[in-house]
Design a protein around this motif. Structure first.
Motif, PDB file in Angstrom:
ATOM      1  N   THR A 168     -60.439  -6.665  48.213  1.00  0.00           N
ATOM      2  CA  THR A 168     -60.750  -7.984  48.339  1.00  0.00           C
ATOM      3  C   THR A 168     -61.103  -8.073  49.508  1.00  0.00           C
ATOM      4  O   THR A 168     -62.686  -9.026  49.685  1.00  0.00           O
ATOM      5  N   ARG A 169     -60.693  -7.705  50.918  1.00  0.00           N
ATOM      6  CA  ARG A 169     -61.264  -8.257  51.963  1.00  0.00           C
ATOM      7  C   ARG A 169     -63.204  -8.314  51.779  1.00  0.00           C
ATOM      8  O   ARG A 169     -63.303  -8.822  52.749  1.00  0.00           O
ATOM      9  N   ALA A 170     -63.369  -6.878  52.071  1.00  0.00           N
ATOM     10  CA  ALA A 170     -64.467  -6.115  52.397  1.00  0.00           C
ATOM     11  C   ALA A 170     -65.586  -6.518  51.278  1.00  0.00           C
ATOM     12  O   ALA A 170     -66.092  -6.414  51.516  1.00  0.00           O
ATOM     13  N   THR A 171     -64.927  -6.772  50.026  1.00  0.00           N
ATOM     14  CA  THR A 171     -66.360  -6.923  49.132  1.00  0.00           C
ATOM     15  C   THR A 171     -66.583  -8.179  48.323  1.00  0.00           C
ATOM     16  O   THR A 171     -67.193  -9.037  47.689  1.00  0.00           O
ATOM     17  N   GLY A 172     -65.306  -9.443  49.197  1.00  0.00           N
ATOM     18  CA  GLY A 172     -65.106 -11.018  48.027  1.00  0.00           C
ATOM     19  C   GLY A 172     -65.425 -11.195  47.454  1.00  0.00           C
ATOM     20  O   GLY A 172     -65.184 -12.065  46.645  1.00  0.00           O
ATOM     21  N   ARG A 173     -64.492 -10.173  46.623  1.00  0.00           N
ATOM     22  CA  ARG A 173     -64.301 -10.432  44.969  1.00  0.00           C
ATOM     23  C   ARG A 173     -62.887  -9.871  44.823  1.00  0.00           C
ATOM     24  O   ARG A 173     -62.321  -8.761  45.772  1.00  0.00           O
TER      25      ARG A 173
END
Length: 303
Positions: A168-173
């Motif tokens: 979630t943090r890395a992709t923003g999704r």
């Protein structure tokens, strides 16, 4: 719509030999879906297609990684989808072959897989927080950014929660969005090879014996000498792990052979959970019966 053939089933059922013959008859090229045959130098213990088999039909995703590389599901999908596009562009028929159920179904079902490498620093931070504050604190962080994900993640497994936060943090999704599947843009005809259990176990045992005669122990020695030690994840797989234990003096060769056979029997049982007898998408054929190629061709042509 483009189409492909997939050949699935337990180890030692003859998937590779069938794929080569189908490729010859149907103008096909083979896309490997075995998670170990991607590694260079790991030939005997992975039952990699022989030089003659690779000469008879073009193979993709064989020898694409060094044994010390991390080969992820995401990388497999990128390479496999590129291979499919290339094969179709030349009017050829892709034949996906392998017993790694995760690879096969991720490709055929259109799994969304985030291209997010492990963030060691973040993982260490979250693992420390879990030790200090409890796993519930990680679940609360996930719930704050992805309520749907927090509702479905294994709340008792901190590694799963950490991975969900990481993605979630890395992709923003939200991690939960990555669990969805996109309908594939191709038609797949899936042939499953099955064999009565006792006969399958005999075939597995015979193949293990043949691997040892063919030089599996020397293959492991060569890999070690080339800098690929027994501590690598690739070398912890069935066959290599036991030979490493033999070379360390922990097992006799006979004990190593017996353990390889037992572990391969276990693998075959696990593969049956990925490729279920009641899966309506799979057309099952008996691997030990006569004219296997002719029966497989009939399955393909009946689609």
């Amino acid at each position: 719509m483009p189409r492909l053939i997939a050949i699935v089933g337990a180890t030692a059922t003859g998937k590779t030999a069938l794929a080569v013959e189908l490729a010859r008859r149907l103008g096909g090229e083979i896309v490997n879906a075995d998670s170990r045959q991607v590694y260079r130098g790991m030939d005997i213990g992975t039952a990699k297609p022989t030089a003659a088999e690779q000469a008879a039909a073009r193979h993709w995703l064989i020898d694409v990684a060094a044994p010390d590389e991390q080969f992820t599901l995401a990388r497999f999908l990128d390479l496999a989808n590129a291979a499919l596009a290339d094969i179709w562009s030349r009017g050829r028929l892709p034949i996906v072959v392998g017993g790694t159920g995760q690879y096969v179904w991720a490709l055929l079902e259109g799994w969304r897989v985030p291209r997010v490498p492990p963030d060691r620093a973040l993982r260490a931070e979250l693992e420390e927080r879990a030790r200090r504050e409890g796993v519930a604190s990680l679940l609360e962080e996930l719930r704050a950014v992805d309520p749907a994900g927090a509702a479905i993640v294994d709340a008792a497994n901190p590694r799963r929660i950490i991975r969900a936060v990481e993605v979630t943090r890395a992709t923003g999704r939200p991690w939960s969005e990555w669990r969805r599947r996109d309908a594939p843009s191709f038609e797949a005809r899936i042939i499953g090879l099955r064999m009565e259990r006792a006969a399958l176990y005999r075939r597995i045992d015979e193949r293990v014996d043949a691997m040892l005669v063919a030089g599996l122990v020397d293959e492991v020695r060569r890999l070690n000498a080339a800098g690929y030690g027994c501590e690598l994840a690739s070398m912890a797989s069935i066959g290599y792990r036991e030979v490493c234990e033999h070379l360390r003096g922990e097992l006799t060769l006979e004990e190593a052979a017996a353990r390889i056979k037992t572990e391969t029997h276990r693998l075959a049982r696990m593969q049956h959970t990925w490729f279920r007898a009641d899966d309506a998408r799979i057309t099952w054929v008996e691997a030990g019966a006569g004219d296997l190629v002719g029966r497989a061709v009939a399955v393909v042509e009946s689609a």
